[in-house]
Design an enzyme around this catalytic site. Structure first.
Site, mmCIF file in Angstrom:
data_model
loop_
_atom_site.group_PDB
_atom_site.id
_atom_site.type_symbol
_atom_site.label_atom_id
_atom_site.label_comp_id
_atom_site.label_asym_id
_atom_site.label_seq_id
_atom_site.Cartn_x
_atom_site.Cartn_y
_atom_site.Cartn_z
ATOM 1 N N HIS A 1 -1.638 0.853 7.458
ATOM 2 C CA HIS A 1 -2.032 0.918 6.053
ATOM 3 C C HIS A 1 -1.843 2.348 5.547
ATOM 4 O O HIS A 1 -2.147 3.314 6.254
ATOM 5 C CB HIS A 1 -3.493 0.493 5.904
ATOM 6 C CG HIS A 1 -4.007 0.590 4.505
ATOM 7 N ND1 HIS A 1 -3.501 -0.173 3.467
ATOM 8 C CD2 HIS A 1 -4.990 1.365 3.950
ATOM 9 C CE1 HIS A 1 -4.144 0.124 2.353
ATOM 10 N NE2 HIS A 1 -5.045 1.050 2.612
ATOM 11 N N CYS B 1 0.831 -1.209 0.000
ATOM 12 C CA CYS B 1 0.000 0.000 0.000
ATOM 13 C C CYS B 1 0.862 1.253 0.000
ATOM 14 O O CYS B 1 0.481 2.275 -0.582
ATOM 15 C CB CYS B 1 -0.942 -0.012 1.204
ATOM 16 S SG CYS B 1 -0.094 -0.217 2.788
#
Length: 1315
Positions: free
Chosen positions: A512, A197
């Site tokens: 994330h 990510c």
């Protein structure tokens, strides 16, 4: 105005507050003032202004208390008292007042609002845009003020920076959780390979930067090694993002050019680290090309690293370059964060004073002098990257943490104040006044102190900073600023607009990344979160500032928060600002690359279509030699022929040299029903023509001289059982196929030919419990139900052994079939019953000379149509498998010639379904006691020399083996067990064949001699894939509890519970041991048993097992609640009468001292531990007994035990699991010490049972001060101590540095490894 509600614990006394100046215009840095609840905020402002020589109307005061996480801005409460303003007054709390610069308030009157509206309309008519404060990111979001200063319109080119268009929600379409609105937009996402990510977020930001994208498109690939060319793969990826019709595209080609494999895809990295490494890799790849200076032209800025003597004002400096600016979120050692990016930038350039032992040696003064050391910006890059350093290290806990503090950042950032005077000149002029060094290309290339080549210059010829006249602040966050610059932003070229926000959601241990990015062409913000791209609202961006309710470290390693981590700004310059290239404007080499990519996509599409024509089939076969059942999967295409598939299966099952391919064919098969469906007439048929209606095939193998039988659609597979009336035996089944339209005569002739018989009787059974159909009409045509796959065909040479005119219904054949269909077979695992095991469990051995008792059965048994049945006289040869009502198609060692109900040893034994006994009394006369001799598990030749059943029936010497005996009212059901061969170390087991109508109690009685202990001391469990389930109801039949053929049972030792008994576990509780909780054994408690009697029995068993010697009057039983000790059981209480206990209970036994014995149920028994802050020591766990549950009694008991006077005693209730241990470095600050509680019941966790644990301390003790090395050593020793009885729930990954391999693939030693 709404006053925030805060807890006010006012004690009527003043508290001290430390006032710190971050404004920077006063010579004074801090002072201490007294605060009283009735003192007004206006008086505080006056006092602070006098102390620091400030105008009270130009400063802002922010009050911070360590007990209340949210800071309090005092400006808005000047007409209130401190108590009314919500200030907390607690004696031991730390109160700090921070002096900040007062921001210009944007409160407009109605007239002002009308004037602004008119000006806005005029601007719109002229094509310009008026910037309002409420459109600025950062407005009303600072933790120190609800107002922000609007940038000067002189500093911003209104035509170059249009107003941002946010996607707003309608009133009828509001988002409940305020997440980004999911509306389709024409953007392409990136697929997350595993943990990439961070890579996806950076790639989207670079793609949405027009200047970077255009420059990358202008780079022309030379065609060498395209797979490892990072710029080329980045070009291809950007083209996919710009032209693909997919919702998301892969990044695997790019990461492959990095030299990464799947291991790197599963590693998390920092997005700022990736940005640095990727730019370095691109710079190397761009060497000797037109784009050699691409990264520097766009992202490189310059700064001076200087040291200035405070006596002669000589300044020594060197020039460094930077590609991003790392901004601390908090000053070092402080718990208060910077309010905004601007404040963090000012702190970044704040000089450090070198004094005392750290003085600077000035060459001009020729001595050590006080000096300023710091940084000055000389040039900001066109694309500015700000890195908010949210990851920090907590030295008190020796753990990494994430700082989730609120840091406001503006949409328009004016940096001209950081480059004033000589610093604002052109790059060429700037280079003339600084001393340049060859090796200072990065910010970490060393300071001016380390550079011997840098020469001292006079202050008149050096670049000056606007902060030179400032003095140092002891906290490192005095932000010096000129008074006249505070009200109006300086003008200049360095005005920046925000276009990308890299967001991190998670903790310091992982999380994330995703990005909020502005499209310059559409002037709209979007959320790029891996595969998804969605529109944003203005509120979504405000939420990335951070902040919110504070959370302690002990909220866990997985506590997370979401906030901005990296910011990207673009300089507002209408000469340089450009739009991204469209497809029509692509360079020729990019157009060619795009066409090549589309051609490849088309080729891949065609290939994928062909792959879609490939499907998977399952194939089965029986090995022609071992008869083992084989299965596998095979991928075929629609154009594969059946003949080609036969060849593939032939090689798949490795049948070369065993059979020939022409002797093999594939037929449609149903593995669930173990049945052939039909055969195929043509081997040249394509599998695509067969279709997906048939995905299971059976490889049928014939003898070389035989002919394959035609299996027509509509026929059925029937299991054929050969019945031998003479021996009462039934052979294992064979599968035969009966085509539709076949007559009984045709089938009879076929079977007689196969078995070489002259006459044959046939009986058909459709399903269990269906009526048996005697097939005596040769002209009868078989009619089968297509959904039924359980057909059985019993065949025999005779219908009965007696001559005469007999019908099938009263024949011996009918009786054997009737009994046979109830027989099931399964394996049973048996426990070890050696003497030591039985003694430990207090289980008596089964008397080897006792006569078998009659099995008492309930009325639930169904009546049998036959007389008594007896068991085969001999045990099986180890490893010999007995009857299983299954086809030979299963993986079994039995061949078709094996007899199902035959004796254990092969030979001419008689059948076991003998009807030679006419009554139970006849059977009883043949019962002999020495059962264990027959079932000899150790002697594998036990069957040798044993009598046959026929011989045993004539014997009278007492050697007859075990018979199942019932009384006259009980039907006799068949039971048989044979031991199975086992390897050394394996658990013993047997194979049981039994009538499924038998009750569980009778079955258990039959298993008694096999187990070796009485039925009262073993339990039956059915084995499932993930668990076992005990059989409890002894009156249920095996059929009712759904035991089936080939299932698995296991037997465990343990006394069977009576109706008034419960079982559970006994644990030893030793509060101060390294392992405070130890499992002893399982125990059974009967209804109305006294606690004292149970305790004595437990101690007796413990003495036998563990050689313990605990007197009954020196221990207690108490309830175990999860991991915590709870209610103490008094000796005179009775279980189930005074104490509720359930099955599977858990209970502690604890050795006690004389002074803490509980004698009455109203008393309360608590644990306590002494915390000594002066020694950093936690004392052992002790117990105190309370007659009444009040804080006074509790403190009195603790005071008596510890010797600490009650007025100096402070206590804290621990809420973790017993023994509530923790690192001593956190006891003083992390524990909630609550000395003002009056009743124990007032605690957040009610104390109404024994076993709660409290820490106590002497309030007069001062916390011991230790050095950083001592703290580290103590932290490590505490971890070692706690590790003995605590399990870490979180184990961080071992980290490796991020690498991009430009020229070669990673070496073996460079490859990251996984824990």
């Amino acid at each position: 105005m709404c006053i925030p509600e805060m807890v006010r614990l006012v004690n009527g006394e003043c508290i001290q507050a430390t006032v710190r100046d971050t404004f920077g215009q006063s010579d004074k840095r801090k002072c201490i003032i007294q605060l009283h609840p009735n003192k007004t905020v206006e008086e505080v402002y006056t006092e602070v202004a006098l102390e620091f020589s400030y105008d009270p109307n130009t400063i802002e005061l922010m009050l911070q208390n360590n007990r209340i996480g949210t800071p309090l801005i005092l400006n808005q409460f000047k007409d209130r008292t401190l108590r009314e303003a919500g200030v907390v007054f607690i004696e031991d709390s730390s109160t700090t007042i921070i002096i900040n610069q007062l921001r210009v308030k944007c409160v407009s009157t109605n007239v002002q609002q009308q004037q602004q509206q008119q000006e806005k309309q005029q601007q719109e008519q002229q094509g310009g845009v008026m910037y309002e404060d409420d459109l600025l990111l950062g407005a009303s979001a600072s933790p120190t003020s609800m107002d922000v200063t609007a940038p000067s319109m002189d500093a911003v080119d209104a035509a170059a920076l249009p107003a941002i268009e946010y996607y707003t929600q309608s009133a009828g379409h509001s988002s409940k959780d305020n997440r980004p609105i999911h509306e389709p937009c024409n953007y392409v996402g990136l697929v997350n390979q595993a943990m990439t990510c961070y890579l996806n977020s950076l790639l989207q930001a670079l793609y949405m930067t027009p200047e970077f994208r255009n420059a990358l498109y202008n780079w022309e690939f030379d065609g060498s090694n395209p797979d490892n060319s990072i710029p080329f793969q980045l070009q291809r990826l950007f083209l996919k993002l710009q032209t693909s019709s997919k919702s998301a595209v892969e990044t695997t080609d790019l990461t492959h050019s990095f030299g990464w494999n799947m291991q790197q895809a599963w590693e998390q990295h920092d997005i700022q680290e990736l940005c640095r490494v990727m730019f370095d890799a691109l710079e190397q790849k761009f060497k000797d090309t037109k784009q050699a200076n691409l990264i520097n032209d766009l992202y490189e800025g310059k700064m001076l690293d200087y040291v200035k003597c405070l006596e002669c004002s000589t300044e020594k400096s060197r020039e460094d370059t930077f590609q991003d600016i790392p901004l601390p979120v908090r000053p070092f050692g402080s718990t208060v964060a910077y309010n905004s990016v601007e404040e963090a930038l000012r702190a970044f350039v704040q000089p450090e004073t070198l004094d005392g032992n750290n003085q600077y040696h000035c060459e001009k003064c020729n001595k050590k002098c006080d000096a300023h050391k710091g940084l000055k910006f000389t040039k900001f890059p066109y694309l500015l990257t700000l890195h908010l350093k949210r990851f920090d290290f907590d030295y008190s806990l020796m753990n990494r943490i994430k700082l989730n503090d609120k840091v406001v950042f503006p949409e328009v950032l004016n940096l001209n104040s950081f480059i004033t005077g000589a610093n604002a000149m052109s790059d060429e002029n700037a280079e003339e006044v600084v001393v340049k060094c060859d090796d200072c290309s990065t910010t970490d290339s060393g300071s001016a102190l380390d550079d011997e080549s840098c020469q001292g210059t006079d202050v008149s010829s050096t670049v000056r900073s606007p902060y030179e006249s400032s003095q140092e602040d002891d906290e490192g966050n005095n932000l010096h600023e000129n008074e006249k610059n505070r009200l109006q932003e300086p003008t200049g070229p360095y005005n920046y607009e925000l276009f990308s926000i890299m967001i991190h959601s998670g903790s310091a241990s992982g999380g994330h990344y995703y990005a909020y990015i502005k499209d310059f062409a559409k002037n709209q913000w979007f959320c790029f979160n891996d595969q998804s791209v969605n529109r944003l609202t203005e509120d979504d961006i405000r939420k990335t500032y951070g902040g919110g309710p504070q959370r302690s470290y002990y909220s866990g390693a997985y506590s997370s928060s979401t906030n901005a981590y990296m910011l990207m700004y673009r300089q507002i310059d209408k000469d340089r600002n450009c739009a991204a290239l469209t497809m029509d404007d692509f360079p020729s080499h990019i157009k060619k690359l795009l066409q090549d990519m589309r051609d490849k996509e088309e080729a891949d599409r065609i290939k994928k279509e062909k792959e879609n024509e490939t499907f998977k089939i399952k194939v089965y076969a029986h090995h022609p030699v071992s008869n083992a059942f084989m299965s596998d999967r095979l991928f075929v295409t629609v154009e594969t022929t059946l003949e080609e598939t036969v060849s593939d299966v032939y090689w798949l099952f490795k049948l070369k040299g065993i059979v020939n391919i022409p002797d093999c064919r594939l037929v449609a098969y149903n593995n669930t029903m173990e049945s052939i469906e039909y055969s195929f007439t043509n081997n040249d048929i394509y599998l695509g023509e067969i279709g997906k209606k048939c995905t299971e095939f059976y490889l049928q193998i014939k003898k070389p001289d035989a002919v394959f039988e035609d299996y027509k659609v509509g026929g059925v597979n029937v299991k054929l059982f050969m019945v031998h009336l003479l021996s009462d035996e039934v052979d294992n089944p064979k599968n035969i196929w009966i085509n539709p339209g076949t007559t009984v005569g045709e089938l009879r002739k076929r079977i007689c030919t196969d078995y070489e018989l002259e006459t044959l009787h046939m009986v058909l059974e459709k399903s269990f419990n269906s009526t048996l159909q005697y097939l005596d009409d040769d002209n009868f045509v078989f009619q089968f139900d297509s959904i039924c796959h359980g057909y059985k065909l019993y065949v025999s040479r005779f219908i009965d052994m007696e001559e005469g005119d007999l019908t099938f219904g009263n024949s011996k054949l009918a009786k054997i079939i009737e009994r046979f269909k109830y027989i099931i077979s399964f394996d049973v695992s048996l426990p070890d019953v050696d003497i030591n095991t039985l003694e430990q469990l207090s289980i008596p051995q089964l008397d080897s000379n006792q006569n078998l008792e009659k099995i008492e059965t309930g009325s639930g048994d169904r009546a049998s149509n036959s007389s008594s049945l007896r068991v085969s006289p001999q045990p099986a040869i180890p490893g010999c498998e007995m009857f299983s009502d299954q086809s030979n198609s299963e993986d079994s060692s039995l061949s078709d010639s094996d007899r199902t109900l035959v004796g254990d040893a092969p030979g001419d034994e008689i059948g076991i379904l003998s009807t030679s006994w006419n009554s139970p009394d006849d059977a009883l006369s043949d019962v002999y006691p020495n059962i264990h001799k027959v079932l000899n598990w150790d002697d594998q030749s036990a069957s040798a020399g044993l009598e046959t059943a026929e011989e045993s029936t004539k014997s009278t010497d007492g050697d007859n083996p075990y018979f199942l005996v019932c009384d006259e009212a009980t039907p006799n059901y068949y039971f048989r067990a044979v031991n199975l061969e086992r390897n050394q170390g394996e658990q013993r087991s047997c194979r049981v064949m039994v009538d499924k109508r038998m009750q569980l109690g009778n079955f258990k009685k039959c298993m008694e001699p096999l187990v070796g202990v009485s039925v009262e001391y073993f339990k039956l469990y059915q084995v499932f894939p993930n668990h076992t389930a005990e059989w409890l109801s002894l009156t249920e039949t095996l059929d009712f509890i759904f035991i089936k053929n080939s299932e698995q049972l296991t037997i465990k030792l343990g006394r069977v519970l009576k109706s008034n008994e419960v079982s559970g576990k006994i644990f030893l509780l030793e509060p101060n041991a390294a392992e405070p909780i130890t499992l002893w054994f399982e125990w059974i408690i009967a209804e109305d048993q006294l606690v004292g009697a149970v305790k004595r029995e437990i101690l007796l068993q413990a003495k036998k097992l563990f050689m313990t010697d605990i007197p009954p009057n020196k221990c207690r039983l108490r309830k175990k609640s999860i991991k915590n000790p709870s209610t103490v059981y008094l000796d005179e209480n009775k279980f189930t009468q005074n104490i509720t206990v359930n099955n599977n209970f858990e209970m502690f036994i604890q050795e006690v001292s004389d002074d803490s014995e509980k004698t009455d149920a109203s008393q309360l028994l608590l644990f306590v531990r002494h915390w000594q802050p002066s020694k950093l020591v936690l004392g052992p766990i002790q117990e105190v007994l309370l007659q009444e549950a009040t804080m006074t009694n509790f403190k009195k008991a603790v005071s008596h035990k510890s010797g600490i006077p009650m007025e100096f005693l402070e206590v804290a209730m621990m809420k973790s699991s017993f023994p509530c241990d923790m690192n001593v470095l956190g006891v003083q600050t992390k524990v909630d010490w609550t000395p003002d509680k009056h009743l124990i019941d007032n605690f957040s966790i009610e104390v109404y049972e024994d076993g709660s644990l409290f820490y106590y301390r002497d309030s007069r003790e001062v916390l011991k001060e230790i050095s950083m090395d001592e703290r580290k050593e103590l932290y490590q020793s505490e971890n070692k101590r706690l590790g003995k009885f605590s399990t870490k729930s979180y184990s961080p990954r071992r980290e490796r540095g991020l690498k991009i391999y430009v020229d070669t693939s990673p070496k073996k030693e460079d490859e990251p490894f996984l824990d």
